[in-house]
Motif scaffolding. Structure first.
Motif, short mmCIF file in Angstrom:
data_model
loop_
_atom_site.label_atom_id
_atom_site.label_comp_id
_atom_site.label_asym_id
_atom_site.label_seq_id
_atom_site.Cartn_x
_atom_site.Cartn_y
_atom_site.Cartn_z
N GLN A 35 0.83 -1.22 0.00
CA GLN A 35 0.00 0.00 0.00
C GLN A 35 0.86 1.26 0.00
O GLN A 35 0.41 2.31 -0.47
N ASP A 48 -10.11 4.02 10.94
CA ASP A 48 -11.38 4.75 10.84
C ASP A 48 -11.39 6.02 11.69
O ASP A 48 -12.01 7.02 11.29
N GLN A 51 -0.65 8.07 2.07
CA GLN A 51 -2.06 7.75 2.32
C GLN A 51 -2.80 8.96 2.86
O GLN A 51 -3.91 9.29 2.41
N ARG A 90 -10.21 8.71 9.44
CA ARG A 90 -11.15 9.06 8.37
C ARG A 90 -12.34 9.85 8.90
O ARG A 90 -13.00 10.57 8.14
N LEU A 130 -5.87 1.61 2.35
CA LEU A 130 -6.11 1.78 3.78
C LEU A 130 -6.55 0.49 4.45
O LEU A 130 -6.26 0.26 5.62
N LYS A 131 -7.25 -0.36 3.70
CA LYS A 131 -7.73 -1.62 4.28
C LYS A 131 -6.59 -2.60 4.52
O LYS A 131 -6.77 -3.60 5.22
N GLN A 132 -5.43 -2.32 3.94
CA GLN A 132 -4.28 -3.20 4.15
C GLN A 132 -3.52 -2.86 5.43
O GLN A 132 -2.65 -3.64 5.85
N ASN A 133 -3.84 -1.71 6.04
CA ASN A 133 -3.24 -1.37 7.33
C ASN A 133 -3.85 -2.28 8.40
O ASN A 133 -5.05 -2.53 8.39
N TYR A 134 -3.05 -2.78 9.32
CA TYR A 134 -3.53 -3.72 10.33
C TYR A 134 -4.35 -3.04 11.42
O TYR A 134 -5.38 -3.55 11.84
N GLY A 136 -9.97 5.92 -0.23
CA GLY A 136 -9.17 5.16 0.72
C GLY A 136 -8.85 3.76 0.23
O GLY A 136 -7.76 3.24 0.48
N GLU A 137 -9.79 3.15 -0.49
CA GLU A 137 -9.56 1.81 -1.03
C GLU A 137 -8.41 1.81 -2.01
O GLU A 137 -7.61 0.86 -2.06
N ASN A 177 -6.93 -0.44 12.68
CA ASN A 177 -8.07 0.27 12.08
C ASN A 177 -7.83 1.78 12.09
O ASN A 177 -7.58 2.38 13.15
#
Length: 288
Positions: free
Chosen positions: A17, A282, A259, A285, A274-278, A269-270, A280
């Motif tokens: 990422q 949110d 990022q 965001r 961002l979803k590859q960060n362990y 974000g996709e 969270n």
């Protein structure tokens, strides 16, 4: 602006990422990244094992960039520090440079010292410039408090890296403020993340990481921000392990600067991984 893009080993293998976000952000800012299949390890893992192999690995990559007439943009601070150290040693020791070039000559290469090596943060700050970055930011992330982690190998030794003031750096803080976020002061700001000791002395490595995270939380930060794969892995994957073992009371998400900047440039974000960060992110965001 055109650079030979040196992703290093850790980023493609363990933190893709970082590469994806960097490509998206730099592309939108008019930075042309040229991939080079001939690039190999920078030599960083060999620095305390075999000094000649360390220098040869670094010089080979720089010789390839010189041959192609391009300067190098590096994502990894360890890689950046490695190249700068190799340049320093080869410039100061003619016989060493000749020896390295004899070995490079077997591959039809020669290192002359013309190539410039720059970290992504320096490219954003100096080459792209704050004015262009301000224009590119369409979403201000006001209210977010960020603990900027500079890392060790970009700042020190300062006479070799020339990245920023090693005692009172400001470059990364200014880049964070461009997004509208606040860069907080924190006591562990310039200390090691612990990554160099992972797998060597895990108790000390974990303690360094915990101290950094607790310091950021104590300063009121909502997140850490990094620009190095080793540091990000420490604050993301290692932090997750510390939390699962009950050795940390509270999580402090860590986000890579491309990022963070990408979000403020309106990139999804996709797409920034961002979803590859362990951990969270949110909470970050929620400020958008």
């Amino acid at each position: 602006m055109r650079y030979a893009f040196f992703t290093g080993c850790q980023t493609p293998a363990r933190l893709p990422q970082y590469e994806h976000a960097s490509r998206l952000v730099l592309g939108r800012l008019g930075v042309d990244l040229v991939d080079c299949r001939e690039f190999t390890c920078c030599g960083y893992p060999l620095r305390n094992v075999d000094q000649k192999a360390f220098l040869l690995s670094a010089a080979r990559n720089m010789a390839i960039a010189e041959r192609d007439g391009r300067h190098i943009l590096v994502l990894c601070q360890c890689g950046f520090g490695t190249f700068k150290e190799a340049q320093y040693q080869l410039k100061g020791d003619t016989s060493l440079k000749e020896e390295i070039n004899r070995l490079l000559g077997q591959q039809g290469l020669s290192y002359e010292g013309r190539v410039e090596v720059t970290h992504i943060l320096s490219v954003l700050y100096h080459a792209v410039g704050r004015e262009a970055l301000n224009k590119a930011v369409t979403i201000q992330i006001s209210g977010l408090k960020v603990a900027a982690h500079y890392g060790c190998h970009a700042l020190r030794p300062s006479r070799i890296t020339g990245f920023d003031d090693p005692i009172a750096p400001s470059l990364f803080d200014e880049l964070i403020r461009i997004t509208g976020a606040e860069s907080v002061g924190w006591s562990e700001k310039l200390n090691c993340c612990g990554a160099p000791l992972t797998g060597v002395n895990d108790p000390i490595s974990s303690e360094l990481t915990r101290n950094k995270i607790r310091s950021g939380i104590a300063a009121g930060a909502h997140c850490l921000c990094t620009a190095c794969p080793y540091c990000q892995l420490q604050f993301d994957q290692v932090q997750r392990r510390l939390l699962s073992e009950g050795r940390l009371e509270k999580a402090l998400p860590s986000i890579l600067y491309p990022q963070l900047l990408g979000l403020c440039m309106g990139i999804r974000g996709e797409d920034l991984g961002l979803k590859q960060n362990y951990i969270n992110i949110d909470p970050i965001r929620s400020f958008l």
